[in-house]
Design a protein around this motif. Structure first.
Motif, PDB file in Angstrom:
ATOM      1  N   TRP A 651       0.831  -1.323  -0.006  1.00  0.00           N
ATOM      2  CA  TRP A 651       0.111  -0.001  -0.032  1.00  0.00           C
ATOM      3  C   TRP A 651       0.964   1.235  -0.025  1.00  0.00           C
ATOM      4  O   TRP A 651       0.197   2.216  -0.094  1.00  0.00           O
ATOM      5  CB  TRP A 651      -0.865   0.154   1.313  1.00  0.00           C
ATOM      6  N   TYR A 654       1.578   2.930  -4.033  1.00  0.00           N
ATOM      7  CA  TYR A 654       0.341   3.724  -4.688  1.00  0.00           C
ATOM      8  C   TYR A 654       0.534   5.606  -4.542  1.00  0.00           C
ATOM      9  O   TYR A 654      -0.279   5.838  -3.769  1.00  0.00           O
ATOM     10  CB  TYR A 654      -1.027   3.412  -4.620  1.00  0.00           C
ATOM     11  N   GLY A 657      -2.511   7.449  -5.112  1.00  0.00           N
ATOM     12  CA  GLY A 657      -3.437   6.919  -4.390  1.00  0.00           C
ATOM     13  C   GLY A 657      -4.418   5.804  -5.160  1.00  0.00           C
ATOM     14  O   GLY A 657      -4.148   5.402  -6.248  1.00  0.00           O
ATOM     15  N   ILE A 658      -5.557   5.287  -4.497  1.00  0.00           N
ATOM     16  CA  ILE A 658      -6.440   4.415  -5.107  1.00  0.00           C
ATOM     17  C   ILE A 658      -7.693   5.165  -5.566  1.00  0.00           C
ATOM     18  O   ILE A 658      -8.155   6.060  -5.019  1.00  0.00           O
ATOM     19  CB  ILE A 658      -6.863   3.314  -3.958  1.00  0.00           C
ATOM     20  N   ASN A 660     -11.120   5.617  -6.118  1.00  0.00           N
ATOM     21  CA  ASN A 660     -12.519   4.827  -5.625  1.00  0.00           C
ATOM     22  C   ASN A 660     -13.493   4.971  -6.444  1.00  0.00           C
ATOM     23  O   ASN A 660     -14.780   4.625  -5.858  1.00  0.00           O
ATOM     24  CB  ASN A 660     -12.541   5.633  -4.278  1.00  0.00           C
ATOM     25  N   ASN A 664     -13.208   0.088  -3.669  1.00  0.00           N
ATOM     26  CA  ASN A 664     -13.442   0.558  -2.391  1.00  0.00           C
ATOM     27  C   ASN A 664     -13.501  -0.405  -1.506  1.00  0.00           C
ATOM     28  O   ASN A 664     -13.846  -0.372  -0.392  1.00  0.00           O
ATOM     29  CB  ASN A 664     -14.995   1.198  -2.356  1.00  0.00           C
ATOM     30  N   ALA A 732      -3.270  -0.151   4.691  1.00  0.00           N
ATOM     31  CA  ALA A 732      -3.956   0.511   3.770  1.00  0.00           C
ATOM     32  C   ALA A 732      -4.646   1.623   4.512  1.00  0.00           C
ATOM     33  O   ALA A 732      -4.703   2.458   3.998  1.00  0.00           O
ATOM     34  CB  ALA A 732      -5.064  -0.373   2.977  1.00  0.00           C
ATOM     35  N   TYR A 737      -6.107   5.101   2.637  1.00  0.00           N
ATOM     36  CA  TYR A 737      -7.241   4.642   1.788  1.00  0.00           C
ATOM     37  C   TYR A 737      -8.411   4.458   2.490  1.00  0.00           C
ATOM     38  O   TYR A 737      -8.559   3.745   3.522  1.00  0.00           O
ATOM     39  CB  TYR A 737      -6.588   3.690   1.208  1.00  0.00           C
ATOM     40  N   LEU A 739     -11.240   2.311   2.324  1.00  0.00           N
ATOM     41  CA  LEU A 739     -11.367   0.838   1.829  1.00  0.00           C
ATOM     42  C   LEU A 739     -12.054   0.140   2.915  1.00  0.00           C
ATOM     43  O   LEU A 739     -11.741   0.198   4.021  1.00  0.00           O
ATOM     44  CB  LEU A 739     -10.141  -0.023   1.316  1.00  0.00           C
TER      45      LEU A 739
END
Length: 878
Positions: A651, A654, A657-658, A660, A664, A732, A737, A739
């Motif tokens: 993690w 990234y 970022g992720i 979304n 998610n 994460a 993040y 999630l």
């Protein structure tokens, strides 16, 4: 399949010993069956070449085929009309849709007579000839509401008659049909009403006298369980016999029913043992008996099981079951099947890996069985014969040109002049890679001596062994009909349970043992009691996920769609290695793009035209995946999994970022392996046997603790310098993040992974919306978990001036040992328990300035666990 028009006997059938005509690679190390021993009559096969060939091929005369280099032709069935005409029906797929085709032998080839159906999504056709000179094609097809309906169409005097809808339901599918013709020329059909936990078997018949179909008659009468995959047989013209299986008591057992012309049903248990017995075929012997062949699998099939060892898979220990039902005495007697129930064509070791979907046909007192067996990385058809008079078994022989996937039938038909005909599909694969499917038909030669297996004087019916005891006593499952709702403010949410990480024989990893798509849905419907399922086969590992395999997966999603009670989903897995991570891609609608990791695979695919990616040699990373899905712009969810492994996600990598938009959720736990919540976090022990280690600690037992101890270092014993500890869920969260959590099975494991989604409406789109809102939980049993703060539900991100007051409610399946409030990845507040339910409101007296991430971890006394998704609370008070 069936017999028709009970007429003349056949001469003796025989086999011809031939050099092999098909090639296949040797099995991989993870697919060697535990019970396999070398044949005593042959040299040890340990050093056999990488490519093996069957030593014995079933000799077929009048061989015919229907193949096209660009069109898949699949699911064939065959019949012969009263004048001797040979007919075959099959599904043809052109890359866009299925159609049902009807062909007839003319000389040495099949000539197409008609396209029977409109284009669409079709499943399992069947064919028979009536006593008035017509041929009936019966099949399942998706209607405008995405529900499978049963259709029929007659071909007579060179033309098609109108299409008939034989069965349709508003909240269930209709498929798995079998048809046949009795001695008077009357056509019968039986089918399954496909509904979770409550599938029923039905039948109708069509008479040549009035040319009408009778009203449907319900065949299945068992009070509990679902009823599956019926097959027909006839002993006279006064009714039909139907064999099927039933899942009452959380196991599959065989049943047999007789239905009279007036609709009177006499249904009975045929065989009921602690083992899995299912997928029966039935044939009359003309002497007051019915022969039944079926699959027999392991005990506790589909119940609590952890790890991904081959011996625990849906296909583990699968063998052939054969027996005779005496109609007058109403008794069933099994016959010992040689080689521990798994005779296998040489040079494969026998007992072999697994035997599947047997078809049985009796002719002149001899019992013929065709089935599929696993060999060298793929599945192939085989044929063998049992002679009741001498108790002799023929040496099993491979069917030529029969390699393909696991779940394909070898249909057999006894013609009016006594010929034994067979039909099967094959893509002629030489390994696990999909080819173009074609249809193959032939009759067995009768002019050769039949080799027999050596007698086994002390032979007994093969039984699967008792299972090792569990580490924790197993907790009885909730009733399949028990559901949970959660009212927050003016809205009511339903908790639906699913699994979006299950593999089938299509995947490269456990081709012999994971089971087929059908078995995954049997499990989800009747044993796990799931509300949704998406089988998620690999896109790139070891083989390319072919577009036809993706279509075939989606076809089964449609077969098992039951509005209001089961929302099957379209899914696959991208297996990108660490540090980017494996992800499951889940669609609400048919036709989603398969985003391969291999860039060349994707650019060669049908999706490149509308959703192009740039040329290059680099793999398609998650950033491009997210971009493709956004351009596709349809309901979708992305779920990462197996975080702290070489398949997981670092993690910290990234930097941007992720995204979304669709991603998610994290699979915090999977039954095949472990919980990846965090370092030192408790591990579930449900499904583990006494003295069983965690997976994959079985490979490195000195480097990992034994259950129930937590795992403090996921890098212990690993080779290389991968930062696997950066893949845990808590990492994460710490990286910022947003999630939520989910649970799924992955390979082999069953009944220990339940992913929950709170939905506003129970539809496919509603489930995807629940993932988008992060209204999810993860559990190893159906533990009902609620977490809220005011009108904010778990998954919400919000600000508060007041100190957060968390309301939670847990309804367990066993006494609750502990509920822990985890704040910012630290165990912050714990409630010790002893009851099955915990309800409380707890206020954080000292919230941190800025973001406070709260989630629940639930531990039961029986080793089951559950997790809520977090609340992200930014405290702005004083």
């Amino acid at each position: 399949m069936k017999v028709a028009l009970l007429l003349s006997p056949l001469p003796l059938l025989a086999f011809l010993t031939l050099l092999g005509q098909e090639a296949a690679p040797a099995p991989s190390n993870d697919e060697v069956p535990g019970e396999t021993k070398p044949r005593k009559t042959r040299a040890n096969n340990a050093n056999r070449p990488a490519i093996t060939q069957p030593e014995l091929i079933a000799p077929l005369s009048n061989r015919l085929s229907s193949v096209d280099p660009k069109l898949h032709r699949d699911f064939p069935d065959v019949c012969i009309d009263k004048s001797g005409g040979l007919w075959v029906t099959y599904i043809e797929h052109d890359g866009v849709a299925d159609t049902l085709n009807l062909a007839k032998r003319e000389g040495r080839q099949f000539t197409q007579q008609a396209v029977v159906s409109q284009p669409g999504v079709l499943h399992q056709p069947t064919i028979t000839a009536d006593g008035a000179g017509g041929v009936w094609c019966i099949w399942a097809q998706v209607n405008a509401k995405d529900i499978m309906t049963l259709r029929a169409r007659r071909f007579a005097k060179g033309a098609l008659e109108g299409e008939i809808e034989l069965a349709s339901y508003t909240n269930a599918g209709a498929s798995f049909a079998d048809t046949g013709t009795d001695a008077s020329g009357r056509v019968w059909v039986t089918w399954q009403e496909v509904k979770p936990g409550a599938s029923q078997i039905w039948t109708r018949h069509w008479s040549t006298k009035d040319a009408k179909w009778s009203e449907p008659v319900r065949v299945s009468t068992a009070k509990g369980g679902g009823n599956w995959e019926p097959r027909l047989a006839f002993t006279d013209d006064e009714g039909a016999w139907i064999a099927y299986d039933n899942s009452a008591g959380s196991e599959f057992n065989l049943r047999l029913a007789h239905v009279s012309l007036s609709g009177e049903v006499k249904d009975r248990v045929l065989l009921e043992t602690p083992e899995y017995e299912a997928r029966a075929s039935v044939s009359s012997d003309g002497s007051g008996g019915l022969w039944i062949a079926a699959e027999r699998g392991r005990r506790q099939w589909g119940l609590d099981s952890r790890g991904h060892e081959n011996a625990m898979g849906f296909n583990a220990q699968k063998r052939l079951l054969l027996g005779r039902y005496d109609i007058a005495a109403e008794t069933f007697a099994e016959v010992p099947v040689p080689h521990n129930g798994r005779p296998t064509p040489a040079p494969d070791p026998s007992p072999g890996y697994a035997i599947n979907v047997p078809s049985v046909l009796v002719r002149e007192g001899q019992v013929w069985i065709a089935c599929r067996y696993f060999t060298s990385g793929m599945w192939r058809g085989m044929l063998l014969r049992y002679t009741p008079e001498t108790k002799a078994w023929s040496v099993p022989a491979a069917l030529p040109d029969s390699t393909m996937g696991q779940d394909r039938h070898q249909e057999m038909f006894l013609g009016p002049r006594g010929g034994l005909w067979m039909a099967w599909p094959s893509d002629k694969r030489a390994g696990k890679e999909c080819g173009v499917a074609g249809v193959y038909v032939g009759s067995v030669k009768t002019d050769a001596e039949l080799a027999t297996l050596p007698a086994e004087p002390e032979a007994e019916v093969a039984r699967t062994p008792e299972m090792e005891p569990y580490l924790n006593e197993s907790t009885p499952p909730r009733p399949l009909t028990e559901h949970h709702t959660w009212k927050v403010g003016s809205k009511t949410y339903r908790l639906v349970w699913g699994d979006l990480h299950r593999h089938t024989d299509i995947s490269n990893c456990r081709t012999a043992f994971d089971g087929c798509v059908m078995e995954a849905y049997r499990y989800a419907y009747d044993l796990a009691g799931l509300d949704f399922l998406g089988t998620s086969d690999h896109t790139d590992v070891g083989k390319k996920y072919d577009s036809y395999e993706w279509w075939h997966t989606q076809r089964h999603v449609d077969v098992f769609f039951a509005p209001g009670s089961f929302a099957s989903l379209y899914a696959y897995e991208r297996e990108q290695p660490f540090p980017w991570g494996h992800r499951n891609i889940v669609f609400a609608k048919r036709g989603g793009p398969v985003v391969y990791i291999n860039r060349a695979f994707y650019r060669e695919s049908q999706w490149q035209e509308k959703l192009p990616v740039a040329a290059g040699i680099q793999p398609i990373l998650p950033t491009e995946l997210w971009d493709i899905l956004k351009r596709y712009n349809q309901p979708c969810a992305v779920i990462s999994h197996t975080g702290a492994t070489g398949m997981g996600t670092d993690w910290t990598k990234y930097k941007d970022g992720i995204d979304n938009t669709y991603e998610n959720t994290v699979e915090i736990f999977q039954g095949a392996r472990l919980s990846y919540e965090g370092l030192g976090a408790p591990q579930p022990t449900v499904g583990l046997r006494k003295n069983e280690a965690y997976t994959p600690a079985k490979l490195e037992p000195k480097n990992q603790p034994m259950p129930p101890e937590p795992i403090t270092n996921f890098e212990a014993g690993t080779k290389g310098a991968m930062a696997l500890n950066n893949g845990v869920y808590q990492k994460a969260l710490a990286e910022g993040y947003k999630l939520s959590v989910f649970a799924s099975s992955d390979h082999i494991a069953t009944h220990t992974s339940f992913g929950g989604v709170y939905v506003e409406e129970f539809t496919r789109e509603g489930i995807i919306a629940g993932f988008k809102a992060r209204r999810t939980c993860a559990a190893t049993d159906k533990i009902f978990v609620e977490l809220s703060c005011g009108e904010h539900l778990m998954g919400d991100v919000f600000k508060l001036k007041e100190k957060p007051a968390l309301t939670f409610s847990i309804a367990g399946t066993a006494p609750i040992k502990r509920v822990t409030v985890v704040r910012n990845e630290q165990n912050y507040h714990a409630i010790e328990g002893k009851d099955r339910e915990v309800r409380a409101t707890w206020t954080d007296a000292e919230p941190l300035k800025g973001e406070n991430r709260y989630y629940l971890r639930i531990e039961q006394t029986d080793g089951n666990m559950a997790w809520s998704s977090p609340l992200w609370v930014t405290y702005v008070g004083k």
